[in-house]
Design a protein around this motif. Structure first.
Motif, short mmCIF file in Angstrom:
data_model
loop_
_atom_site.label_atom_id
_atom_site.label_comp_id
_atom_site.label_asym_id
_atom_site.label_seq_id
_atom_site.Cartn_x
_atom_site.Cartn_y
_atom_site.Cartn_z
N GLN A 1 -0.82 -5.47 2.20
CA GLN A 1 -1.48 -6.20 3.28
C GLN A 1 -1.04 -7.67 3.30
O GLN A 1 -0.79 -8.24 4.36
N LEU B 1 -9.86 -5.01 3.65
CA LEU B 1 -9.43 -4.09 4.69
C LEU B 1 -9.25 -2.72 4.06
O LEU B 1 -8.82 -2.61 2.90
N VAL B 2 -9.59 -1.67 4.78
CA VAL B 2 -9.41 -0.31 4.27
C VAL B 2 -8.51 0.48 5.23
O VAL B 2 -8.46 0.19 6.43
N PRO B 3 -7.80 1.49 4.73
CA PRO B 3 -6.88 2.25 5.57
C PRO B 3 -7.61 3.06 6.65
O PRO B 3 -8.71 3.58 6.42
N TYR C 1 -5.07 -0.52 9.26
CA TYR C 1 -6.22 -0.98 8.47
C TYR C 1 -7.32 -1.50 9.39
O TYR C 1 -7.06 -1.96 10.51
#
Length: 426
Positions: A7, A38-40, A179
């Protein structure tokens, strides 16, 4: 915000300046809501809310061009909300002129941009992308980057996916980067209920009316609804899913609900039960009188309250295949009782393109057409946004359409009575 190496590299421009701007936008968006990471995005497909080529959306088209030219296209194929136009839906010469020349003159241009960015297919235009015939049904636990309010609340509540009520364009940004910021309805704590709703009606409550009452009471909070098992049972069959689709759309538009739990029915409520309820949860009891009070207090914005309706819309959000079949049977019975062969008010049923194809290829398609009802994949809201359509006396059983336009709300039974018998008016 804590970023992974990948990221951070994207933010630093490893994948180009445009992708760096996308990442910066997502980070700033997340920081507003206190996201720490942030997450996928894990769903197979995305869904975009912006489907209409409004002439005024020049900055959107410029943004799309920048993404396309930089190769920063969506990491997922995606569906979008319904198209705003359909030549089969009644409109006079001047209304059509406004639609084509002054409102949606960029529709073809914009759809070409969507194709370059990753549109699933020509039929991927529906607010109910999760219907089986549309092919964009997230799995339980999937992390989404959606913005369409009625789709977000359905995915969260009925399917058990995880998605915040994002704004338009942010849905695309999350898909391009892969994300989304981790906050709100993506978290376990954010999915807990701060309201307990007790349904104590003497008959099955109208989905759109019950959703409206709850949405206006809890606003953006998460409600845990008890008492609906008496009417819906404990299986998420076609009938229950159709009910919750319309119920959820009303909670999301008349309030700002992004997730609800139905005791003993929706996935998380079946797994965790009342453990989902926060200790200090508020309570709201809904009985027959409360639903009537809510309905009676809807504002009537027609210039002439006694005007004869010129148009009726059914299907906001889009109708499911089973709903279309049920409506066809109800129409046939009501028309026969009224001694009519066709509806007495121009009526448009709206549904998803894939559902429309499936419906029209079976025995019910010709039967509905014989009643005089027009079957369309249009967005009724986009139709009503025409300044020459807004003043028309339009009726609907959609609380979402009532909220965002001048359309007048009636229950499904009242709509059936109006379009087959012409009454009652009040």
């Amino acid at each position: 915000m804590e970023l992974t190496k990948e990221q951070q590299a994207m933010l630093d421009g490893e994948k180009g300046e445009t992708m760096a701007k996308v990442m910066k936008t997502l980070i700033m968006y997340g920081q507003i809501f206190g996201a720490e990471k942030l997450v996928p995005v894990t769903s197979r497909y995305n869904h975009l809310v912006t489907s209409f080529g409004l002439k005024a959306l020049g900055p959107v088209y410029d943004l799309m061009n920048q993404l396309i030219e930089a190769g920063a296209v969506s990491g997922q194929k995606f569906s979008v909300d319904p198209r705003p136009l359909d030549p089969n839906v009644p409109a006079n010469f001047l209304q059509n002129l406004v639609f084509k020349k002054f409102m949606y003159s960029k529709q073809d241009f914009y759809e070409n941009q969507l194709k370059q960015l990753g549109l699933m297919n020509e039929d991927a235009f529906s607010c109910a992308c999760y219907l089986d015939q549309q092919g964009n049904r997230p799995a339980k636990g999937d992390v989404l980057s959606w913005a369409e309010s009625s789709a977000v609340v359905y995915a969260n509540s009925v399917l058990g996916a995880r998605c915040n009520r994002n704004s338009g364009i942010m849905d695309l940004m999350g898909s391009v980067a892969g994300y989304v910021p981790y906050f709100g309805l993506l978290t376990d704590e954010g999915r807990k209920a701060s309201w307990v709703i007790r349904v104590e009606t003497t008959q099955k409550p109208e989905a759109q009316l019950l959703g409206s009452a709850i949405g206006m009471k809890v606003m953006e909070d998460v409600p845990y609804v008890m008492g609906l098992d008496k009417w819906l049972g404990n299986d998420l069959d076609d009938a229950a899913c159709a009910y919750l689709k319309d119920f959820g759309a009303a909670t999301a538009s008349n309030g700002a609900v992004g997730l609800y739990h139905i005791d003993g029915l929706t996935p998380e409520a079946r797994e965790q039960g009342t453990d989902l309820i926060l200790p200090d949860a508020k309570e709201y009891v809904i009985d027959d009188a409360e639903l009537q009070r809510v309905k009676d207090n809807y504002p009537l914005v027609w210039k002439n309250p006694d005007a004869t309706p010129k148009l009726c819309f059914v299907g906001c959000p889009h109708l499911s295949l089973q709903q279309l079949k049920d409506w066809t049977e109800r129409l046939e019975t009501a028309l026969k009782e009224a001694g009519r062969s066709k509806v007495c008010i121009p009526t448009v049923f709206t549904t998803a393109p894939g559902v429309k194809k499936a419906f029209e290829s079976g025995e019910y398609g010709p039967r509905l057409a014989a009643t005089g009802v027009i079957l369309s994949c249009i967005c009724p809201l986009m139709y009503m946004n025409n300044p020459l359509c807004g003043p028309m006396p339009v009726i609907t059983c959609s609380n979402k359409l009532r909220t965002y336009t001048t359309a007048r709300y009636y229950t499904e039974a009242e709509i059936l009575d109006r379009i087959t018998k012409g009454g009652p008016r009040k």
